[in-house]
Scaffold this motif. Structure first.
Motif, PDB file in Angstrom:
ATOM      1  N   ASP A 114      14.888 -41.957  93.104  1.00  0.00           N
ATOM      2  CA  ASP A 114      14.454 -41.501  91.782  1.00  0.00           C
ATOM      3  C   ASP A 114      15.559 -40.793  90.991  1.00  0.00           C
ATOM      4  OD1 ASP A 114      11.867 -42.488  92.346  1.00  0.00           O
ATOM      5  OD2 ASP A 114      11.311 -40.593  93.308  1.00  0.00           O
ATOM      6  N   ALA A 115      16.794 -41.247  91.139  1.00  0.00           N
ATOM      7  CA  ALA A 115      17.922 -40.589  90.459  1.00  0.00           C
ATOM      8  C   ALA A 115      17.968 -40.882  88.965  1.00  0.00           C
ATOM      9  CB  ALA A 115      19.244 -41.009  91.102  1.00  0.00           C
ATOM     10  N   GLY A 116      17.363 -41.983  88.542  1.00  0.00           N
ATOM     11  CA  GLY A 116      17.441 -42.339  87.128  1.00  0.00           C
ATOM     12  C   GLY A 116      18.861 -42.724  86.771  1.00  0.00           C
ATOM     13  N   ASP A 117      19.233 -42.529  85.506  1.00  0.00           N
ATOM     14  CA  ASP A 117      20.584 -42.909  85.107  1.00  0.00           C
ATOM     15  C   ASP A 117      21.412 -41.745  84.583  1.00  0.00           C
ATOM     16  OD1 ASP A 117      19.159 -42.645  82.769  1.00  0.00           O
ATOM     17  OD2 ASP A 117      19.500 -44.689  82.059  1.00  0.00           O
ATOM     18  N   THR A 124      21.884 -29.881  92.996  1.00  0.00           N
ATOM     19  CA  THR A 124      20.611 -30.601  92.929  1.00  0.00           C
ATOM     20  C   THR A 124      20.239 -31.109  94.319  1.00  0.00           C
ATOM     21  OG1 THR A 124      21.103 -31.323  90.674  1.00  0.00           O
ATOM     22  CG2 THR A 124      19.391 -32.546  91.852  1.00  0.00           C
ATOM     23  N   GLU A 125      18.963 -30.935  94.678  1.00  0.00           N
ATOM     24  CA  GLU A 125      18.466 -31.436  95.956  1.00  0.00           C
ATOM     25  C   GLU A 125      17.896 -32.829  95.729  1.00  0.00           C
ATOM     26  OE1 GLU A 125      14.886 -29.961  98.548  1.00  0.00           O
ATOM     27  OE2 GLU A 125      16.612 -28.630  98.887  1.00  0.00           O
ATOM     28  N   VAL A 126      18.285 -33.785  96.584  1.00  0.00           N
ATOM     29  CA  VAL A 126      17.885 -35.182  96.428  1.00  0.00           C
ATOM     30  C   VAL A 126      17.501 -35.775  97.781  1.00  0.00           C
ATOM     31  CG1 VAL A 126      19.389 -35.523  94.420  1.00  0.00           C
ATOM     32  CG2 VAL A 126      20.269 -36.018  96.715  1.00  0.00           C
ATOM     33  N   THR A 127      16.887 -36.961  97.727  1.00  0.00           N
ATOM     34  CA  THR A 127      16.585 -37.730  98.939  1.00  0.00           C
ATOM     35  C   THR A 127      17.485 -38.959  98.950  1.00  0.00           C
ATOM     36  OG1 THR A 127      14.293 -36.979  98.918  1.00  0.00           O
ATOM     37  CG2 THR A 127      14.786 -38.942 100.235  1.00  0.00           C
ATOM     38  N   ILE A 128      18.160 -39.178 100.066  1.00  0.00           N
ATOM     39  CA  ILE A 128      19.130 -40.263 100.198  1.00  0.00           C
ATOM     40  C   ILE A 128      18.440 -41.538 100.686  1.00  0.00           C
ATOM     41  CG2 ILE A 128      21.266 -40.999 101.347  1.00  0.00           C
ATOM     42  CD1 ILE A 128      21.532 -38.655  99.321  1.00  0.00           C
ATOM     43  N   GLU A 129      18.752 -42.651 100.029  1.00  0.00           N
ATOM     44  CA  GLU A 129      18.224 -43.948 100.449  1.00  0.00           C
ATOM     45  C   GLU A 129      19.281 -44.797 101.149  1.00  0.00           C
ATOM     46  OE1 GLU A 129      16.429 -45.482  96.822  1.00  0.00           O
ATOM     47  OE2 GLU A 129      14.543 -44.529  97.383  1.00  0.00           O
ATOM     48  N   ALA A 130      20.538 -44.354 101.127  1.00  0.00           N
ATOM     49  CA  ALA A 130      21.624 -45.079 101.797  1.00  0.00           C
ATOM     50  C   ALA A 130      21.515 -44.870 103.301  1.00  0.00           C
ATOM     51  CB  ALA A 130      22.976 -44.573 101.307  1.00  0.00           C
ATOM     52  N   ASP A 131      22.093 -45.802 104.057  1.00  0.00           N
ATOM     53  CA  ASP A 131      22.097 -45.641 105.509  1.00  0.00           C
ATOM     54  C   ASP A 131      23.504 -45.833 106.072  1.00  0.00           C
ATOM     55  OD1 ASP A 131      22.299 -48.357 105.138  1.00  0.00           O
ATOM     56  OD2 ASP A 131      20.707 -48.893 106.530  1.00  0.00           O
TER      57      ASP A 131
END
Length: 181
Positions: A114-117, A124-131
């Motif tokens: 949900d980072a948007g553009d 900022t706290e985020v959730t990572i989708e990369a592996d």
């Protein structure tokens, strides 16, 4: 005499303990990178834009000037893909447990849930989708820094031997130099 012997024993034990700590720190640095997926698929995150005018075109040969992993710095690489995005340095706790990973380079805008553009700010706290690394996908991370840039997917053979790394994600433009400038 007993005091002198006790002081010598305590001193020797202190030296051993400090040596073990120093060796552990060096070992854990390598261990974190051993969890990195050296080779990965050529798939890119949904929505990622191919670079319009990259400095290095697909198929170009370059020298890596980054040390994300052992054997990377100074290695010859081939450009597999180039993408315009925002690249982030992050710190996160792996979902698999273990030590916090500090200052991991790089995760792209499209690899953050949900980072948007809009460019995300440090802190900022985020959730990572990369592996890219074991325990990265789904981890909560903190943005350390952000850089609008072209990122490259590369193939290379490590300078310290080992098998060719395919589709390594990511290096930035300033981490590469041409072989024949």
């Amino acid at each position: 005499m007993k005091k002198v012997i006790a002081v010598v024993i305590v001193s020797l034990l202190s030296i051993l303990v400090l040596s073990a700590c120093a060796n552990d720190k060096e070992g854990s640095k390598v261990e974190k990178h051993s969890d990195m997926n050296h080779s990965s698929s050529s798939e890119i995150p949904e929505g990622m834009k191919v670079a319009g005018n990259p400095t290095y075109k697909v198929g170009s040969k370059v020298i890596i000037e980054a040390d994300h992993m052992q054997g990377m710095n100074g290695a010859e690489a081939t450009i597999v893909g180039s993408y315009d995005t925002t690249a982030y340095v992050i710190s996160y706790m792996p979902t698999t447990g273990g030590d916090k990973v500090e200052n991991h380079k790089w995760v792209t805008q499209d690899e953050i849930k949900d980072a948007g553009d809009k460019t995300l700010k440090p802190g900022t706290e985020v959730t990572i989708e990369a592996d890219h690394m074991k325990g990265m996908k789904g981890a909560t991370a903190e943005i350390i820094s952000a850089e609008k840039t072209t990122v490259y997917m590369i193939d290379y053979t490590p300078t310290n031997g080992g098998e060719e790394v395919k589709n390594h994600k990511w290096v930035t433009e300033d981490e590469l130099s041409p072989i024949n400038p």
